[in-house]
Scaffold this motif. Structure first.
Motif, PDB file in Angstrom:
ATOM      1  N   TYR A 195       0.849  -1.363  -0.019  1.00 55.70           N
ATOM      2  CA  TYR A 195       0.052  -0.107  -0.054  1.00 55.70           C
ATOM      3  C   TYR A 195       0.730   1.210  -0.204  1.00 55.70           C
ATOM      4  O   TYR A 195       0.542   2.318  -0.707  1.00 55.70           O
ATOM      5  N   ARG A 199       1.095   4.262  -2.767  1.00 51.68           N
ATOM      6  CA  ARG A 199       0.957   5.591  -2.470  1.00 51.68           C
ATOM      7  C   ARG A 199       2.184   6.281  -2.993  1.00 51.68           C
ATOM      8  O   ARG A 199       1.766   7.626  -3.461  1.00 51.68           O
ATOM      9  N   PHE A 202       1.485   6.852  -6.577  1.00 51.31           N
ATOM     10  CA  PHE A 202       0.733   8.084  -6.747  1.00 51.31           C
ATOM     11  C   PHE A 202       1.563   9.501  -6.789  1.00 51.31           C
ATOM     12  O   PHE A 202       1.452  10.163  -7.658  1.00 51.31           O
ATOM     13  N   ARG A 227      -3.506  -7.830   5.717  1.00 54.95           N
ATOM     14  CA  ARG A 227      -4.580  -8.605   4.669  1.00 54.95           C
ATOM     15  C   ARG A 227      -3.577  -8.466   3.380  1.00 54.95           C
ATOM     16  O   ARG A 227      -2.737  -7.441   3.304  1.00 54.95           O
ATOM     17  N   PRO A 228      -3.936  -9.091   2.426  1.00 54.56           N
ATOM     18  CA  PRO A 228      -3.258  -8.856   1.242  1.00 54.56           C
ATOM     19  C   PRO A 228      -3.541  -7.563   0.563  1.00 54.56           C
ATOM     20  O   PRO A 228      -4.503  -7.165   0.612  1.00 54.56           O
ATOM     21  N   PHE A 229      -2.625  -7.078  -0.356  1.00 58.43           N
ATOM     22  CA  PHE A 229      -2.947  -5.604  -0.830  1.00 58.43           C
ATOM     23  C   PHE A 229      -4.034  -5.814  -2.249  1.00 58.43           C
ATOM     24  O   PHE A 229      -4.765  -5.078  -2.269  1.00 58.43           O
ATOM     25  N   GLY A 230      -3.743  -6.936  -2.942  1.00 57.05           N
ATOM     26  CA  GLY A 230      -4.634  -7.065  -3.865  1.00 57.05           C
ATOM     27  C   GLY A 230      -4.349  -7.177  -5.221  1.00 57.05           C
ATOM     28  O   GLY A 230      -4.928  -7.705  -6.084  1.00 57.05           O
ATOM     29  N   TYR A 239      -0.575   0.788 -13.199  1.00 55.18           N
ATOM     30  CA  TYR A 239      -1.774   1.635 -12.962  1.00 55.18           C
ATOM     31  C   TYR A 239      -1.719   3.000 -12.875  1.00 55.18           C
ATOM     32  O   TYR A 239      -2.097   3.813 -13.542  1.00 55.18           O
ATOM     33  N   TRP A 240      -0.650   3.322 -11.954  1.00 55.56           N
ATOM     34  CA  TRP A 240      -0.291   4.793 -11.866  1.00 55.56           C
ATOM     35  C   TRP A 240       0.566   5.431 -13.202  1.00 55.56           C
ATOM     36  O   TRP A 240       0.217   6.697 -13.491  1.00 55.56           O
ATOM     37  N   ARG A 243      -2.470   6.100 -15.437  1.00 53.83           N
ATOM     38  CA  ARG A 243      -3.140   7.326 -14.912  1.00 53.83           C
ATOM     39  C   ARG A 243      -2.477   8.661 -15.275  1.00 53.83           C
ATOM     40  O   ARG A 243      -3.439   9.558 -15.607  1.00 53.83           O
TER      41      ARG A 243
ATOM     42  N   LYS B  11      -9.585   1.776   4.070  1.00 51.52           N
ATOM     43  CA  LYS B  11      -9.883   0.509   4.537  1.00 51.52           C
ATOM     44  C   LYS B  11     -11.198   0.390   5.208  1.00 51.52           C
ATOM     45  O   LYS B  11     -11.969   1.287   5.556  1.00 51.52           O
ATOM     46  N   PRO B  12     -11.684  -1.086   5.324  1.00 48.86           N
ATOM     47  CA  PRO B  12     -13.162  -1.013   5.861  1.00 48.86           C
ATOM     48  C   PRO B  12     -13.116  -0.896   7.479  1.00 48.86           C
ATOM     49  O   PRO B  12     -12.206  -0.957   8.197  1.00 48.86           O
ATOM     50  N   GLY B  45      -8.998  -6.773  -1.348  1.00 47.09           N
ATOM     51  CA  GLY B  45      -7.688  -6.899  -0.817  1.00 47.09           C
ATOM     52  C   GLY B  45      -7.523  -5.826   0.294  1.00 47.09           C
ATOM     53  O   GLY B  45      -8.172  -5.937   1.202  1.00 47.09           O
ATOM     54  N   HIS B  46      -6.526  -4.825   0.000  1.00 50.38           N
ATOM     55  CA  HIS B  46      -6.272  -3.808   0.992  1.00 50.38           C
ATOM     56  C   HIS B  46      -7.276  -2.992   1.395  1.00 50.38           C
ATOM     57  O   HIS B  46      -7.667  -2.329   2.571  1.00 50.38           O
ATOM     58  N   PHE B  47      -8.253  -2.944   0.436  1.00 49.53           N
ATOM     59  CA  PHE B  47      -9.418  -1.747   0.514  1.00 49.53           C
ATOM     60  C   PHE B  47     -10.878  -2.386   0.824  1.00 49.53           C
ATOM     61  O   PHE B  47     -11.258  -3.321   0.938  1.00 49.53           O
ATOM     62  N   ASP B  51     -12.073   0.152  -6.081  1.00 47.89           N
ATOM     63  CA  ASP B  51     -11.912   1.682  -6.547  1.00 47.89           C
ATOM     64  C   ASP B  51     -13.153   2.195  -6.813  1.00 47.89           C
ATOM     65  O   ASP B  51     -13.743   3.178  -6.353  1.00 47.89           O
ATOM     66  N   TYR B  77      -4.785   3.688   3.566  1.00 48.64           N
ATOM     67  CA  TYR B  77      -4.612   4.169   2.484  1.00 48.64           C
ATOM     68  C   TYR B  77      -5.710   3.748   1.419  1.00 48.64           C
ATOM     69  O   TYR B  77      -6.186   2.604   1.420  1.00 48.64           O
ATOM     70  N   ALA B  80      -6.463   8.052  -2.389  1.00 52.87           N
ATOM     71  CA  ALA B  80      -5.754   8.846  -3.592  1.00 52.87           C
ATOM     72  C   ALA B  80      -6.082   7.968  -4.835  1.00 52.87           C
ATOM     73  O   ALA B  80      -6.073   8.654  -5.715  1.00 52.87           O
ATOM     74  N   ARG B  81      -6.471   6.967  -4.855  1.00 51.98           N
ATOM     75  CA  ARG B  81      -7.034   6.086  -5.873  1.00 51.98           C
ATOM     76  C   ARG B  81      -8.502   6.922  -6.583  1.00 51.98           C
ATOM     77  O   ARG B  81      -8.925   6.413  -7.542  1.00 51.98           O
ATOM     78  N   ALA B  84      -9.547  12.244  -7.227  1.00 50.57           N
ATOM     79  CA  ALA B  84      -9.711  13.027  -8.639  1.00 50.57           C
ATOM     80  C   ALA B  84     -10.743  12.578  -9.324  1.00 50.57           C
ATOM     81  O   ALA B  84     -11.586  13.570  -9.692  1.00 50.57           O
ATOM     82  N   ASP B  85     -11.241  11.407  -9.680  1.00 48.49           N
ATOM     83  CA  ASP B  85     -12.580  11.190 -10.216  1.00 48.49           C
ATOM     84  C   ASP B  85     -13.498  11.498  -9.507  1.00 48.49           C
ATOM     85  O   ASP B  85     -14.732  11.770 -10.094  1.00 48.49           O
TER      86      ASP B  85
END
Lengths: 274, 274
Positions: A195, A199, A202, A227-230, A239-240, A243, B11-12, B45-47, B51, B77, B80-81, B84-85
């Motif tokens: 993560y 960051r 970005f 947890r895994p990042f994904g 990805y970045w 973008r 994160k959740p 995953g991490h989130f 997104d 984290y 940032a993803r 902007a959108d």
């Protein structure tokens, strides 16, 4: 004879590691002369001596006509505290030298490249002797600095630089940052969560718009998270890059390991290969 | 009735923590209505969901006329993803709202402040209910959002903002960064080594030249390093403020803890106090 001054702009090197590098150089590189500044072994909190001690050691080595190269013996945070003051004090003798290292020492390579002083080169630190295969990393540097071997042919037709990702993220937008438009930027990282890699990407891709592309070095010793990042680091870089409109150019053979490649700043592949 | 939408841009939040916040609100704030988006409990995953899921949840909450405020339920984290959108999709209904949170959610507060959308406010997350004294942090937010209590009087005569230091370091120079000239900038950090704090201060002070000053919040849970850094966080802040010509204004009552103060972005002390 190639004369090489070693200094520590961040943290100190252990004496036994310096001795191992000296022994290898003596045994295999009779025409290379290594001189560790005594500053390399000083301790001042986190650092290899005070800001003044590290500044003086670097400036003296860079401005000393007897040395052909300054080799950064260790990384570890610290160069950002001395780089601006150092640049202001470099004289003509500093302009003919090679400066070699990576990780936190990339701050000085960046500032030197920005000010067009000498030849900044990403490559192993003396302290990398401690790594598995570290002797080969030391040999790679000594062959390069003593002119026995040139750096490997660059991968891309554009001038290339190489940085630790966190170090680069702290440099972008500062007085120590060169203009990297048209450059290929290689990045590597160690001991950061994915993560945090995301960051950092970005941040740096926003600052590097206009560069020729990014190549991803090795991302090693990623700490285990709850947890895994994904996705993996390649997907993060892609990805970045997507973008921010920066070409993702694939992998680079750099990292916090003994295989870390030598990358002279600003050199591109010869026209025949591009 | 004050209607508050809760979303997780990073994160959740754990269901039991959301339930604890709902129970406290029901018992003590009958005129506040809290609505956790189901996205808050998603995992990808991490989130807290993909997104797209996090983007939709935030945009829907911000654009929904029935809500008076969007309260960020968790940091971690991820903002940032989507920031902007998200900004590109906010309509008129988003302009009358308060947006409250901190840590990674500071990315959205930053983007909102840059685009002059609504009232961004630094303050506790719903997930802070887990902390020692966390109930009081939740009460502080609910009193503020429901209009029972105003934010504490700002300390300085200049408009103030507050950020997590790493979050701010990743924002500076990007499309999500507001112009903070003339602002007092409060920063806090958690779980970073002091050498990393020093490195972050190098970076942000270079980017914040022209701001009215920096106030240092709490730097907590500093990991044990193999050697002491050599000075404390106040000396670090003073050092980099001095070097960059930014006034160091002292401490700020913010941090990753239950005492974390509410700081509405862009508000200054009343003339009578300045």
């Amino acid at each position: 004879m190639t004369r090489i001054a070693l200094v520590c702009p961040g943290k100190p090197i252990l004496r036994e590691r310096a001795d191992a590098v000296l022994a290898l150089a003596e045994a295999e590189f009779p025409r290379a002369e290594l001189c560790f500044s005594k500053q390399c072994f000083e301790h001042d909190g986190h650092f290899a001596g005070s800001d003044d001690a590290r500044l003086e050691a670097f400036v003296n080595a860079a401005n000393d006509a007897q040395y052909d190269a300054v080799w950064f013996a260790m990384g570890g945070y610290g160069a950002a505290r001395i780089a601006a003051d150092a640049m202001a004090r470099l004289g003509d003798e500093a302009r003919d030298k090679t400066y070699l290292g990576y990780s936190d020492a990339g701050v000085l390579l960046s500032a030197l490249y920005r000010d067009r002083i000498g030849t900044p080169v990403h490559g192993p630190l003396a302290g990398d002797v401690r790594r598995e295969g570290g002797d080969d990393a030391i040999r790679r540097v000594l062959r390069y600095l003593s002119g026995q071997e040139t750096a490997p042919e660059p991968l891309d037709a554009q001038p290339t630089v190489a940085f630790n990702l966190m170090t680069l993220a702290m440099l972008v937008g500062t007085d120590l940052m060169p203009d990297l438009s048209g450059h290929v930027v290689m990045v590597e990282e160690v001991a950061e969560h994915l993560y945090a890699i995301d960051r950092l990407f970005f941040h740096v891709t926003q600052h590097l718009r206009g560069c020729a592309g990014i190549r991803l070095g090795r991302i090693t010793e990623v700490p285990k998270n709850d947890r895994p990042f994904g996705c993996d680091e390649v997907a993060i870089a892609q990805y970045w890059c997507d973008r921010s409109g920066i070409p993702y150019l694939g992998r680079a053979d750099i990292g916090h390991d003994a295989a870390n490649r030598i990358v002279p700043f600003g050199v591109e592949a010869r026209a025949s290969r591009s």
